[in-house]
Design a protein around this motif. Structure first.
Motif, mmCIF file in Angstrom:
data_model
loop_
_atom_site.group_PDB
_atom_site.id
_atom_site.type_symbol
_atom_site.label_atom_id
_atom_site.label_comp_id
_atom_site.label_asym_id
_atom_site.label_seq_id
_atom_site.Cartn_x
_atom_site.Cartn_y
_atom_site.Cartn_z
ATOM 1 N N HIS A 60 11.947 -6.670 13.770
ATOM 2 C CA HIS A 60 10.783 -6.741 14.656
ATOM 3 C C HIS A 60 9.469 -6.593 13.885
ATOM 4 C CE1 HIS A 60 13.924 -6.403 17.616
ATOM 5 N NE2 HIS A 60 14.195 -5.163 17.273
ATOM 6 N N GLY A 61 9.458 -7.065 12.642
ATOM 7 C CA GLY A 61 8.223 -7.071 11.871
ATOM 8 C C GLY A 61 7.839 -5.747 11.243
ATOM 9 N N TYR A 62 8.751 -4.758 11.271
ATOM 10 C CA TYR A 62 8.415 -3.458 10.678
ATOM 11 C C TYR A 62 8.139 -3.601 9.191
ATOM 12 C CZ TYR A 62 8.782 1.233 8.787
ATOM 13 O OH TYR A 62 8.532 2.392 8.102
ATOM 14 N N GLN A 63 7.069 -2.952 8.721
ATOM 15 C CA GLN A 63 6.735 -2.916 7.305
ATOM 16 C C GLN A 63 6.489 -1.470 6.878
ATOM 17 O OE1 GLN A 63 3.318 -5.717 7.244
ATOM 18 N NE2 GLN A 63 4.512 -6.857 5.751
ATOM 19 N N GLY A 64 7.107 -1.089 5.788
ATOM 20 C CA GLY A 64 6.905 0.253 5.258
ATOM 21 C C GLY A 64 6.885 0.198 3.740
ATOM 22 N N MET A 65 6.775 1.359 3.119
ATOM 23 C CA MET A 65 6.776 1.410 1.658
ATOM 24 C C MET A 65 7.130 2.813 1.197
ATOM 25 S SD MET A 65 2.724 1.483 0.711
ATOM 26 C CE MET A 65 1.712 2.924 1.140
ATOM 27 N N LEU A 66 7.753 2.863 0.039
ATOM 28 C CA LEU A 66 7.967 4.120 -0.672
ATOM 29 C C LEU A 66 7.281 3.953 -2.015
ATOM 30 C CD1 LEU A 66 9.232 6.902 -1.162
ATOM 31 C CD2 LEU A 66 11.305 5.727 -1.958
ATOM 32 N N THR A 67 6.310 4.791 -2.285
ATOM 33 C CA THR A 67 5.577 4.676 -3.538
ATOM 34 C C THR A 67 5.696 5.965 -4.346
ATOM 35 O OG1 THR A 67 3.400 4.178 -4.507
ATOM 36 C CG2 THR A 67 3.412 5.366 -2.425
ATOM 37 N N PHE A 68 5.947 5.803 -5.633
ATOM 38 C CA PHE A 68 6.038 6.928 -6.565
ATOM 39 C C PHE A 68 4.892 6.824 -7.561
ATOM 40 C CE2 PHE A 68 10.509 6.438 -5.304
ATOM 41 C CZ PHE A 68 10.902 7.757 -5.105
ATOM 42 N N GLY A 69 4.297 7.959 -7.933
ATOM 43 C CA GLY A 69 3.236 7.972 -8.925
ATOM 44 C C GLY A 69 3.479 9.029 -9.978
ATOM 45 N N GLY A 70 2.896 8.814 -11.154
ATOM 46 C CA GLY A 70 3.067 9.784 -12.226
ATOM 47 C C GLY A 70 2.250 9.413 -13.444
ATOM 48 N N PRO A 71 2.450 10.129 -14.527
ATOM 49 C CA PRO A 71 1.652 9.897 -15.735
ATOM 50 C C PRO A 71 2.001 8.617 -16.469
ATOM 51 C CG PRO A 71 3.317 11.575 -16.143
ATOM 52 C CD PRO A 71 3.359 11.286 -14.670
ATOM 53 N N GLU A 72 3.249 8.160 -16.370
ATOM 54 C CA GLU A 72 3.680 6.981 -17.115
ATOM 55 C C GLU A 72 4.915 6.399 -16.449
ATOM 56 O OE1 GLU A 72 4.356 5.799 -21.810
ATOM 57 O OE2 GLU A 72 4.911 7.804 -21.109
ATOM 58 N N VAL A 73 5.056 5.091 -16.511
ATOM 59 C CA VAL A 73 6.202 4.426 -15.905
ATOM 60 C C VAL A 73 6.967 3.658 -16.975
ATOM 61 C CG1 VAL A 73 6.990 2.730 -14.231
ATOM 62 C CG2 VAL A 73 5.042 4.194 -13.694
ATOM 63 N N ARG A 74 8.229 4.011 -17.136
ATOM 64 C CA ARG A 74 9.120 3.275 -18.031
ATOM 65 C C ARG A 74 10.421 3.039 -17.283
ATOM 66 N NH1 ARG A 74 8.526 6.100 -24.045
ATOM 67 N NH2 ARG A 74 6.300 5.602 -24.366
ATOM 68 N N LEU A 75 10.503 1.897 -16.630
ATOM 69 C CA LEU A 75 11.665 1.573 -15.816
ATOM 70 C C LEU A 75 12.267 0.247 -16.253
ATOM 71 C CD1 LEU A 75 10.205 2.352 -12.260
ATOM 72 C CD2 LEU A 75 11.742 3.815 -13.590
ATOM 73 N N ASN A 76 13.594 0.194 -16.308
ATOM 74 C CA ASN A 76 14.234 -1.092 -16.536
ATOM 75 C C ASN A 76 14.597 -1.700 -15.175
ATOM 76 O OD1 ASN A 76 16.778 0.004 -15.654
ATOM 77 N ND2 ASN A 76 17.116 0.836 -17.719
ATOM 78 N N GLU A 77 15.132 -2.906 -15.197
ATOM 79 C CA GLU A 77 15.401 -3.612 -13.940
ATOM 80 C C GLU A 77 16.429 -2.887 -13.075
ATOM 81 O OE1 GLU A 77 14.008 -6.220 -12.415
ATOM 82 O OE2 GLU A 77 12.487 -6.051 -13.955
ATOM 83 N N ARG A 78 17.425 -2.288 -13.699
ATOM 84 C CA ARG A 78 18.440 -1.574 -12.912
ATOM 85 C C ARG A 78 17.833 -0.347 -12.234
ATOM 86 N NH1 ARG A 78 23.672 -2.605 -12.818
ATOM 87 N NH2 ARG A 78 24.529 -4.224 -14.170
ATOM 88 N N GLU A 79 16.961 0.346 -12.925
ATOM 89 C CA GLU A 79 16.331 1.524 -12.332
ATOM 90 C C GLU A 79 15.399 1.122 -11.186
ATOM 91 O OE1 GLU A 79 16.280 4.451 -16.262
ATOM 92 O OE2 GLU A 79 14.676 2.992 -15.954
ATOM 93 N N ILE A 80 14.721 0.006 -11.343
ATOM 94 C CA ILE A 80 13.879 -0.493 -10.253
ATOM 95 C C ILE A 80 14.747 -0.862 -9.057
ATOM 96 C CG2 ILE A 80 12.397 -2.413 -9.541
ATOM 97 C CD1 ILE A 80 11.172 -2.352 -12.338
ATOM 98 N N SER A 81 15.927 -1.415 -9.318
ATOM 99 C CA SER A 81 16.845 -1.756 -8.229
ATOM 100 C C SER A 81 17.314 -0.502 -7.491
ATOM 101 C CB SER A 81 18.053 -2.522 -8.776
ATOM 102 O OG SER A 81 17.666 -3.775 -9.302
ATOM 103 N N VAL A 82 17.530 0.578 -8.242
ATOM 104 C CA VAL A 82 17.903 1.846 -7.617
ATOM 105 C C VAL A 82 16.807 2.302 -6.662
ATOM 106 C CG1 VAL A 82 18.284 4.311 -8.019
ATOM 107 C CG2 VAL A 82 19.413 2.630 -9.469
#
Length: 239
Positions: A129-151
């Motif tokens: 029904h058009g619902y939009q949301g988000m989960l956002t994380f913040g911090g001093p530095e981001v080092r993520l690989n594709e698998r971690e982003i998928s998690v």
């Protein structure tokens, strides 16, 4: 970090929680394991609407949250703007590379850095029904690989659905049972396998694997494959 293991551990921990506060604690713990110091799970308000009331769970520092709400930063937050149209998780740092930011947008990001949020990742959440949301994380530095982003993508969808379920906003269960083959394909997708890899494992064509996954998504009222996997975890179909 193994994507399936991380997802399963998060789902198991969240399933033992009966309150949004408990889920908030689990999200914070997961975020810290990736090096993040803050998070926010929220519905995305319509353009021009206030962010107050959209926040479901907050791991922001109180001073930042109060400033964000008082100054109505949601109207000029480039992260929220991109989350409205994005289908995949994205890094905050990618926004400045994608387009020129206005002075108001730059100010939001600049002030976030005053609260040790120099970079982060945002997970868009799409629902029925058009619902939009988000989960956002913040911090001093981001080092993520594709698998971690998928998690984090899976975590964002699952956590959003779980919280909405707890507050009575989303209680719809699948009306149609998944077939053994649909469930098998969904479980392999949860393990991070592509349609081609699933086809090789199950000795079926890639087109057939896609068809089973699409059918499972329809039965689970999911908007895409990742959403279907999250719903599979939520309903206990994937363990």
């Amino acid at each position: 970090m193994n994507s399936l293991t991380a997802a399963l551990e998060f789902v198991e921990s969240v399933n033992n929680e009966e309150t949004p506060d408990g889920i908030s604690k689990r999200i914070a713990e997961l975020g810290q394991s990736f090096g993040f110091t803050s998070f926010c799970l929220a519905a995305i308000p319509e353009a021009g609407a206030s962010f107050d009331g959209s926040i479901m769970l907050s791991g922001w520092r109180a001073e930042w949250q109060q400033r964000y709400l008082d100054r109505d930063y949601v109207q000029n937050d480039p992260i929220v703007a991109k989350a409205r149209t994005a289908s995949r998780p994205f890094l905050w740092s990618s926004i400045a590379r994608d387009r020129d930011l206005t002075s108001d947008e730059q100010q939001v990001l600049s002030e976030a850095r005053n609260f040790e949020m120099y970079d982060g990742v945002c997970v868009p959440v799409r629902g029925l029904h058009g619902y939009q949301g988000m989960l956002t994380f913040g911090g001093p530095e981001v080092r993520l690989n594709e698998r971690e982003i998928s998690v984090l993508h899976l975590v964002g969808i699952y956590a959003s659905n779980k919280v909405r379920e707890l507050v009575g906003s989303s209680t719809t269960r699948p009306r149609h049972r998944l077939t053994p083959r649909e469930l098998e394909c969904l479980k392999w997708a949860a393990a991070g396998k592509t349609s081609w890899e699933i086809s090789q494992i199950l000795n079926i064509s890639q087109h057939t694997a896609d068809w089973y996954l699409a059918s499972a998504a329809r039965k689970l009222h999911a908007s895409n494959r990742t959403h279907a996997v999250a719903e599979g975890f939520r309903f206990g179909l994937i363990r």
